[in-house]
Design a protein around this motif. Sequence first.
Motif, short mmCIF file in Angstrom:
data_model
loop_
_atom_site.label_atom_id
_atom_site.label_comp_id
_atom_site.label_asym_id
_atom_site.label_seq_id
_atom_site.Cartn_x
_atom_site.Cartn_y
_atom_site.Cartn_z
N TYR A 52 -5.55 3.77 7.15
CA TYR A 52 -6.93 3.03 6.54
C TYR A 52 -7.84 3.14 7.73
CZ TYR A 52 -4.94 1.12 2.23
OH TYR A 52 -4.53 1.17 1.00
N HIS A 55 -10.82 -4.35 3.18
CA HIS A 55 -10.10 -4.89 2.15
C HIS A 55 -10.15 -6.61 2.52
CE1 HIS A 55 -6.18 -6.08 -0.02
NE2 HIS A 55 -5.97 -6.52 1.14
N GLY A 101 -11.08 0.21 7.38
CA GLY A 101 -10.66 0.21 5.81
C GLY A 101 -9.96 -1.18 5.82
N SER A 122 0.91 -0.94 -0.01
CA SER A 122 -0.02 -0.27 0.01
C SER A 122 0.89 1.26 -0.12
CB SER A 122 -1.07 0.18 1.54
OG SER A 122 -0.07 0.16 2.45
#
Length: 509
Positions: free
Chosen positions: A398, A406, A402, A114
């Motif tokens: 995130y 994912h 978040g 990321s």
Amino acid sequence: MATCLRLEAAATRGWGAWHRCCLWQGPAAMDSAEFRRRGKEMVDFVADYLEGIEGRQVYPDVEPGYLRPLIPTTAPEEPDTFEDIISDVEKIIMPGVTHWHSPFFFAYFPSGNSYPALLADILCGAIGCVGFSWAASPACTELETVMMDWLGKMLKLPEAFLAGQVGEGGGVIQGSASEATLVALLAARTKVIRRLQAASPGLTQGAIMEKLVAYSSDQAHCSVERAGLIGGVKLKAIPSDGKFAMRASALQEALERDKAEGLIPFFVVATLGTTSCCSFDNLLEVGPICNKEDMWLHIDAAYAGSSFICPEFRHLLNGVEFADSFNFNPHKWLLVNFDCSAMWVKKRTDLIGAFKLDPLYLKHNHQDSGLITDYRHWQLPLGRRFRSLKMWFVFRMYGVKGLQAHIRKHVRLAHEFERLVQQDPRFEICTEVTLGLVCFRLKGSNRLNEELLERINGAKKIHLVPCHLRDKFVLRFAICARTVESAHVQLAWEHITQLATSLLATPRD
């Protein structure tokens, strides 16, 4: 003489001027001004690479030894330019790269990636500390302790595994799950040897070692077997059940047989999310046996562990309260890039007792304060990077929601692929799909499936790897890339079925 005069003049202007004057004035590969410019270019290069990765062939079209003829046999005497190096990255390196973050990469398990993690790694490299002790860089040690507590709370680990303010347990970042298993085995070995020698002072370490035996499922990762080899102990594989899980009855049978032969069972590895098919050993059965027999229980959840931050998957970790150590890899599925393997222990003294060496040059004034830990005692290497920065950046940018989103997207896509397989009567699903891995095959011989995989990987549009489940050759379809979407799964399945149709139409002997 001129240098001395410059230093004397700088000294009269104060520390800052003296410090700037003392910076090495010889030829530099890159000064700060050029670093700023090249750094921006590199960020653009990386962003362009990741944005355009879908257009690159996922698996390289090279043969072993391709690279050596493309580069000089010795390092350059004079500096190369940055432009030449970047040009060579594209011409020499990229043709030999397997693109793990391509949405058409469905092999192995995910490799975390990321933008926040990449930025954190830049900062880690800039700080450049070697965080073997608190004194070597206090923030490096303390942030790791706090991040491991953050992550432990996300997983709802029992309080005993957390460091907190006064806890006996705690977490540490290892390099890999393989390393964590070895560390746990060596700590368990030291613990049982010391216990037996305390009870029988005449026992030698060698006499105990030759009788020690460890256990894991026959579905455990090969790194568990390697840990046994390195640790110099016998490792026995427990036959798994019809769902490829280790159960209490099979483990108990092995224990009774080995104890009758005079062996000393001391260590068990339970796997949650096996590499072959993502099966789960039965912790609620195996755990109480380990506690009763005074055997160290280590949990290897390298891939599946990330999913336990989702409430709907947390039940897969039930029984962790029986474990002495637990490990999973945020660098697989939690958007933290390699390497970052999270390991917790209930009693950190078990690790420290096995690995502690304290030469004078590593000692510091706060090591016995009880307020901090020196992570060099928790691992095999001495040095360690500032890896917790990646966790801090990713967790904050995130958020837990978040990260959960994912995980859920990948699981949803795996079930989508499962349904596509089920709709084609030529194929079969080989194991229950729990998380992001689908094991499937053509109905027929192993050779037929070997040929299908050869055609899939030979075409290089997608990339898969196989496994053996009992006597069956099976194809694994793992949802991996952060950017993978339903369209990529649909295209992959269309490609697989086209190749299968062509294969089945080929006359066979």
